[in-house]
Write an enzyme that holds these catalytic residues in place. Structure first.
Site, PDB file in Angstrom:
ATOM      1  NE  ARG A   1      -4.090  -1.846   0.384  1.00  0.00           N
ATOM      2  CZ  ARG A   1      -4.144  -3.146   0.110  1.00  0.00           C
ATOM      3  NH1 ARG A   1      -3.113  -3.758  -0.453  1.00  0.00           N
ATOM      4  NH2 ARG A   1      -5.227  -3.838   0.370  1.00  0.00           N
TER       5      ARG A   1
ATOM      6  CB  SER B   1      -8.630  -1.343   4.183  1.00  0.00           C
ATOM      7  OG  SER B   1      -8.933  -2.630   3.725  1.00  0.00           O
TER       8      SER B   1
ATOM      9  CD  GLU C   1      -5.608   0.909   2.184  1.00  0.00           C
ATOM     10  OE1 GLU C   1      -6.254   1.237   1.171  1.00  0.00           O
ATOM     11  OE2 GLU C   1      -5.652  -0.218   2.703  1.00  0.00           O
TER      12      GLU C   1
HETATM   13  N1  EPU Z   1     -11.043  -9.984  10.700  1.00  0.00           N
HETATM   14  C1  EPU Z   1     -11.774  -9.959  11.863  1.00  0.00           C
HETATM   15  N2  EPU Z   1     -12.792  -9.055  11.956  1.00  0.00           N
HETATM   16  C2  EPU Z   1     -13.124  -8.212  10.963  1.00  0.00           C
HETATM   17  C3  EPU Z   1     -12.354  -8.220   9.772  1.00  0.00           C
HETATM   18  C4  EPU Z   1     -11.312  -9.126   9.660  1.00  0.00           C
HETATM   19  O1  EPU Z   1     -11.510 -10.725  12.795  1.00  0.00           O
HETATM   20  O2  EPU Z   1     -14.078  -7.449  11.130  1.00  0.00           O
HETATM   21  C5  EPU Z   1      -9.975 -10.995  10.535  1.00  0.00           C
HETATM   22  C6  EPU Z   1     -10.442 -12.112   9.609  1.00  0.00           C
HETATM   23  O3  EPU Z   1     -11.111 -13.113  10.298  1.00  0.00           O
HETATM   24  C7  EPU Z   1      -9.138 -12.622   9.041  1.00  0.00           C
HETATM   25  C8  EPU Z   1      -8.280 -11.385   9.002  1.00  0.00           C
HETATM   26  O4  EPU Z   1      -8.868 -10.431   9.884  1.00  0.00           O
HETATM   27  O5  EPU Z   1      -8.530 -13.524   9.924  1.00  0.00           O
HETATM   28  C9  EPU Z   1      -8.093 -10.819   7.609  1.00  0.00           C
HETATM   29  O6  EPU Z   1      -9.342 -10.388   7.080  1.00  0.00           O
HETATM   30  P1  EPU Z   1      -9.608 -10.209   5.497  1.00  0.00           P
HETATM   31  O7  EPU Z   1      -9.224 -11.446   4.779  1.00  0.00           O
HETATM   32  O8  EPU Z   1     -10.975  -9.688   5.335  1.00  0.00           O
HETATM   33  O9  EPU Z   1      -8.541  -9.163   5.026  1.00  0.00           O
HETATM   34  P2  EPU Z   1      -7.986  -7.799   5.664  1.00  0.00           P
HETATM   35  O10 EPU Z   1      -6.595  -8.044   6.124  1.00  0.00           O
HETATM   36  O11 EPU Z   1      -8.955  -7.281   6.659  1.00  0.00           O
HETATM   37  C10 EPU Z   1      -6.898  -6.975   3.423  1.00  0.00           C
HETATM   38  C11 EPU Z   1      -6.882  -5.723   2.600  1.00  0.00           C
HETATM   39  C12 EPU Z   1      -8.171  -5.600   1.775  1.00  0.00           C
HETATM   40  C13 EPU Z   1      -8.274  -6.807   0.866  1.00  0.00           C
HETATM   41  C14 EPU Z   1      -8.253  -8.085   1.736  1.00  0.00           C
HETATM   42  C15 EPU Z   1      -8.206  -9.326   0.903  1.00  0.00           C
HETATM   43  C16 EPU Z   1      -5.504  -4.137   3.823  1.00  0.00           C
HETATM   44  C17 EPU Z   1      -5.471  -2.904   4.657  1.00  0.00           C
HETATM   45  N3  EPU Z   1      -6.712  -4.570   3.459  1.00  0.00           N
HETATM   46  O12 EPU Z   1      -7.971  -6.856   4.382  1.00  0.00           O
HETATM   47  O13 EPU Z   1      -8.041  -4.437   0.948  1.00  0.00           O
HETATM   48  O14 EPU Z   1      -9.467  -6.776   0.094  1.00  0.00           O
HETATM   49  O15 EPU Z   1      -7.067  -8.097   2.575  1.00  0.00           O
HETATM   50  O16 EPU Z   1      -6.946  -9.408   0.292  1.00  0.00           O
HETATM   51  O17 EPU Z   1      -4.454  -4.695   3.517  1.00  0.00           O
HETATM   52  C18 EPU Z   1      -8.529  -2.129   0.719  1.00  0.00           C
HETATM   53  O18 EPU Z   1      -7.303  -1.950   0.700  1.00  0.00           O
HETATM   54  O19 EPU Z   1      -9.354  -1.182   0.633  1.00  0.00           O
HETATM   55  C19 EPU Z   1      -9.039  -3.491   0.895  1.00  0.00           C
HETATM   56  C20 EPU Z   1     -10.343  -3.764   0.999  1.00  0.00           C
END
Ligand code: EPU
Length: 337
Positions: free
Chosen positions: A162, A237, A333
C-alpha cells in the site's frame, strides 16, 4: 472544458462526503491537462481521480482537477502475452473486466476494487494475494511544475505494501495519466492460495478455475463483506494492517491466543487491523451517520450524511483504543484531506 464554481464533491468521493470545491474542472485529455496546468500553475491545485481512497474533512479551497481521461490500448502482443495500457480516468473494475473478457490474465484477483486506473499505482492496490506491482510495467505521469511527461518504470515506483514513490518523494509533483500492464494470454499464473478464494472455489466444485471463475469468486467474496460505495459511502480498508515486533506479538498471544497473523520475516509480524478493531468492540457500531461496517471492521462507513470530520473523529477514537488495548499504532490507509 469549463471551470465550475462552488461544486459539491459528493459524487466524486466514494465516502459520499459533501465537501465543496471552490473551483472544479474535469479534463478528458492529456493536452487539456497540460493546458490547465500551464494556465493555472500558480494556483492552489487539488488532483482528484476516482476519490476512492480519501476522506474529505474540509471544503477544498483550490482548483480541483478531476482526471477523466479515457482509453484502453493494446501496445504489443505475442502468442502468450499482451502489453496493454489504460488511461487514468478508466474505472478500475471496468478495465479488469475488459481484460477478463479478452482472456488477459493477471488482474482477476483485483476485481471490484473501487477507483480509477490512475490512482491504482499510488497505493499499489492489492487484494487476495495479488498487488498491482505484480503485472504493472510502467506508468506515464505529467509533472505539475514543468508539464513534461515522465515515464516511471515499475522499479522507479518503489512499490511496497500500500505504498509507492507517489505517496512519498514524488507526492504532489506528478499526475498519473496512463498505466501499462503485461498480462498473459495463456498459461495464466493463477493465484488461488488466499484462504477465502480456495474455499469458495471448492464449495463451487471448480477444480481448474479460469480467470473468469477467479474474478467472479473475488467479486462474490468482496460483495459478501465489503459495502458497495454506491449504496453506503466508504473507502475500503480505512487502516493499514499493522506490522509489529515478534516480541509484542508473543506478549499479545498470551492474552489473546487466537490473534491472527502473517509472518513477514524473523522479527516482524503483520496482524489484521480488522481483528483488532472487532476485539475492541467497534464492529457494526455507529455514532450518528459515521460507523464501522458490520461485516468488516476495517471499513469505516458513511450511513448517509456524516461529515468527513465525524468519520475522522471515529477513526481517532479507534486508534486511541487500539493503542491502549494492544499497544499498536494503527496508520490510516485512506488519505485524510
Ligand atoms: N477480521 C476480523 N474481523 C473483521 C475483519 C477481519 O476478525 O471485522 C480478521 C479475519 O477473520 C481474518 C483477518 O482479519 O482472519 C483478515 O481479514 P480479510 O481477509 O478480510 O482481510 P484484511 O486483512 O482485513 C486486506 C486488505 C483488503 C483486501 C483483503 C483481501 C488491507 C489494509 N486490506 O484486508 O483491501 O481486500 O485483505 O486481500 O491490507 C482495501 O485496501 O481497501 C481493501 C479492501
Amino acid at each position: 472544458m469549463k471551470i465550475e464554481y462552488k461544486k459539491s464533491l459528493k459524487e466524486y468521493n466514494t465516502f459520499g462526503i459533501n465537501a465543496i470545491a471552490s473551483e472544479f474542472i474535469a479534463i478528458t485529455s492529456e493536452s487539456e491537462l497540460k493546458y490547465i496546468l500551464s494556465e493555472h500553475n500558480k494556483k492552489n491545485l487539488f488532483i482528484l481521480s476516482g476519490g476512492s481512497n480519501m476522506l474529505l474533512t474540509k471544503n477544498i479551497e483550490a482548483l480541483v482537477i478531476h482526471i477523466a481521461i479515457k482509453g484502453i490500448e493494446i501496445l504489443e502482443e505475442s502468442e502468450s502475452t499482451v502489453l496493454i495500457s489504460a488511461c487514468a480516468g478508466e474505472n478500475w473494475n471496468d478495465f479488469v473486466q475488459y481484460c477478463i473478457q479478452n482472456n488477459y490474465g493477471g488482474l482477476e484477483n483485483l476485481s471490484l476494487i473501487p477507483g480509477y486506473v490512475g490512482s491504482a499505482p499510488i497505493q499499489n492496490i492489492g487484494a487476495y494475494g495479488v498487488e498491482l506491482k505484480d503485472t504493472m510495467m510502467s506508468c506515464e505521469a505529467i509533472s505539475i511544475s514543468t508539464q513534461k511527461k515522465h515515464i516511471f518504470k515499475k522499479e522507479d515506483c518503489k512499490f511496497e505494501y500500500r505504498n509507492s514513490i507517489f505517496k512519498n518523494e514524488a507526492k504532489g509533483e506528478y499526475i498519473i495519466t496512463k498505466v501499462t500492464f503485461k498480462l498473459t494470454k495463456k498459461h495464466h499464473n493463477l493465484n488461488t492460495n488466499y484462504g477465502a478464494i480456495e474455499s469458495a472455489l471448492l464449495e463451487k466444485n471448480i477444480k481448474n478455475p479460469s480467470i473468469k471463475d477467479i474474478s467472479q469468486t473475488v467479486i462474490q467474496i468482496r460483495q459478501s463483506k465489503l459495502p458497495d460505495p454506491s449504496e453506503i459511502g466508504n473507502s475500503g480498508s480505512f487502516f493499514k494492517n499493522p506490522i509489529i515486533s515478534k516480541a509484542l506479538f508473543t506478549k499479545l498471544q498470551k492474552t489473546h491466543p487466537d490473534i491472527p497473523s502473517y509472518s513477514l520475516n524473523e522479527n516482524n509480524i503483520k496482524v489484521p487491523a480488522g481483528w483488532l478493531i472487532e476485539q475492541s468492540g467497534f464492529k457494526g457500531k455507529r455514532w450518528g451517520d459515521a460507523g464501522v461496517h458490520e461485516k468488516q471492521a476495517l471499513v469505516l462507513v458513511n450511513h448517509g450524511s456524516a461529515t468527513g470530520k465525524e468519520i475522522f473523529n471515529l477513526a481517532k477514537k479507534i486508534q486511541k483504543k487500539i493503542k491502549q488495548k494492544f499497544d499498536i499504532t494503527l496508520e490510516t490507509e485512506v488519505n485524510i484531506i
